[in-house]
Design an enzyme around this catalytic site. Structure first.
Site, PDB file in Angstrom:
ATOM      1  N   CYS A  27       0.968  -1.337   0.149  1.00 34.88           N
ATOM      2  CA  CYS A  27       0.059  -0.070   0.179  1.00 34.88           C
ATOM      3  C   CYS A  27       1.097   1.181   0.121  1.00 34.88           C
ATOM      4  O   CYS A  27       1.537   1.474  -0.989  1.00 34.88           O
ATOM      5  CB  CYS A  27      -0.980  -0.186   1.246  1.00 34.88           C
ATOM      6  SG  CYS A  27      -2.518   1.121   0.797  1.00 34.88           S
TER       7      CYS A  27
ATOM      8  N   HIS B  82      -3.654  -5.679   1.636  1.00 31.18           N
ATOM      9  CA  HIS B  82      -3.276  -5.817   3.008  1.00 31.18           C
ATOM     10  C   HIS B  82      -4.357  -6.515   4.002  1.00 31.18           C
ATOM     11  O   HIS B  82      -4.976  -7.424   3.396  1.00 31.18           O
ATOM     12  CB  HIS B  82      -2.849  -4.386   3.678  1.00 31.18           C
ATOM     13  CG  HIS B  82      -3.916  -3.313   3.476  1.00 31.18           C
ATOM     14  ND1 HIS B  82      -4.939  -3.431   4.033  1.00 31.18           N
ATOM     15  CD2 HIS B  82      -3.851  -2.137   2.540  1.00 31.18           C
ATOM     16  CE1 HIS B  82      -5.609  -2.193   3.654  1.00 31.18           C
ATOM     17  NE2 HIS B  82      -4.790  -1.635   2.725  1.00 31.18           N
TER      18      HIS B  82
HETATM   19  N1  GLN Z   1      -2.317   7.279   1.766  1.00 27.08           N
HETATM   20  C1  GLN Z   1      -2.188   6.230   0.578  1.00 27.08           C
HETATM   21  C2  GLN Z   1      -3.531   6.288  -0.184  1.00 27.08           C
HETATM   22  O1  GLN Z   1      -4.677   6.425   0.563  1.00 27.08           O
HETATM   23  C3  GLN Z   1      -1.906   4.732   1.112  1.00 27.08           C
HETATM   24  C4  GLN Z   1      -3.086   4.414   2.086  1.00 27.08           C
HETATM   25  C5  GLN Z   1      -2.461   3.052   2.894  1.00 27.08           C
HETATM   26  O2  GLN Z   1      -1.326   2.699   2.995  1.00 27.08           O
HETATM   27  N2  GLN Z   1      -3.466   2.545   3.081  1.00 27.08           N
HETATM   28  O3  GLN Z   1      -3.563   5.801  -1.203  1.00 27.08           O
END
Ligand code: GLN
Length: 250
Positions: free
Chosen positions: A93, A194
């Site tokens: 992510c 995840h």
């Molecule tokens: N901030 C990033 C997004 O929203 C990653 C989010 C995350 O790691 N869940 O795309």
């Protein structure tokens, strides 16, 4: 064997139980008689390219990403050398986004990335949230369904010659349009999945361990002895069903 894991920014990029992925790797390695030696790599710490068999980067929100991005960009060459040298890598992510060339966040600011993966990410207006199922070919001719949960505003656009991790069967994936999820470079994998990812995807966990062992020994990657994965298979089935219930690719 002692598998050396470098865990990048565990204090910043650790949402969605990303640490659970390390716990799974530790347990599955131990069941095969191997040990995991996990070293935290923080802002300003040196990353010696040959020192780790596996690098791990978890997820984080834009705020945390902005804090680590300059450091990660500075480590980009070392990370690239590690992967070229055969180290395995898993990025999830927010970590996946920042291992590309960069990420334009909601506020318009540009966060530089490590430029390992050939992609760029731009934050969109809506979040892409829910269970997701993808089909991967971790080894040529071996198709594996990988299940997880995604929650991201970033849309990741792969370069034309990039290799995705898999094809989306249900869910959004990289950008909700291309049908691709994640990215691969040599033994490095980046993904939006995840939840955490590895407890419900033992085949992927074992693939990463096998690649890490291959880096350690300098030999080819060998399949690991099978384990009783009944609970893991049930977790995978529940997750895959939820993704199916969500409908086909959206
Ligand atoms: N901030 C990033 C997004 O929203 C990653 C989010 C995350 O790691 N869940 O795309």
């Amino acid at each position: 064997m002692r598998i050396r894991v470098g865990h990048l920014y565990p204090d910043y990029l650790n949402i969605y139980a990303d640490r659970g992925n390390i716990a799974v790797l530790t347990r599955r390695a131990a069941l095969r008689g191997h040990e995991l030696e996990v070293t935290s790599i923080g802002i300003g710490d040196e990353l010696a390219p040959g020192a780790y068999d596996l690098l791990y980067v978890g997820g984080g929100q834009d705020r945390e990403q902005a804090l680590v991005a300059p450091d990660l960009a500075a480590k980009g060459r070392a990370i690239g050398e590690a992967v070229t040298g055969g180290a395995a890598l898993l990025a999830v992510c927010g970590g996946y986004q920042l291992l590309g060339r960069g990420y334009r966040g909601r506020d318009g600011s540009w966060m530089p990335g490590a430029a390992l993966f050939p992609h760029e990410t731009v934050a969109g207006e809506t979040r892409m949230i829910g269970d997701v199922l993808i089909e991967c070919e971790l080894e040529t001719g071996v198709h594996t369904a990988v299940a997880g949960f995604e929650n991201h505003a970033g849309r990741t656009l792969l370069d034309e010659d990039a290799t995705p991790l898999g094809r989306v069967l249900a869910g959004f994936g990289n950008d909700g349009r291309s049908g691709f999820e994640g990215c691969r470079v040599a033994r490095a994998i980046g993904t939006y999945l995840h939840g955490p990812l590895l407890p419900r995807n033992p085949a992927l966990a074992d693939w990463l361990l096998a690649q890490s062992l291959a880096h350690l020994t300098g030999g080819p990657s060998e399949p690991l002895p099978a384990l009783d994965d009944e609970l893991e298979a049930r977790a995978h089935a529940v997750s895959a069903q939820r993704a199916h219930d969500r409908g086909g690719r959206r």
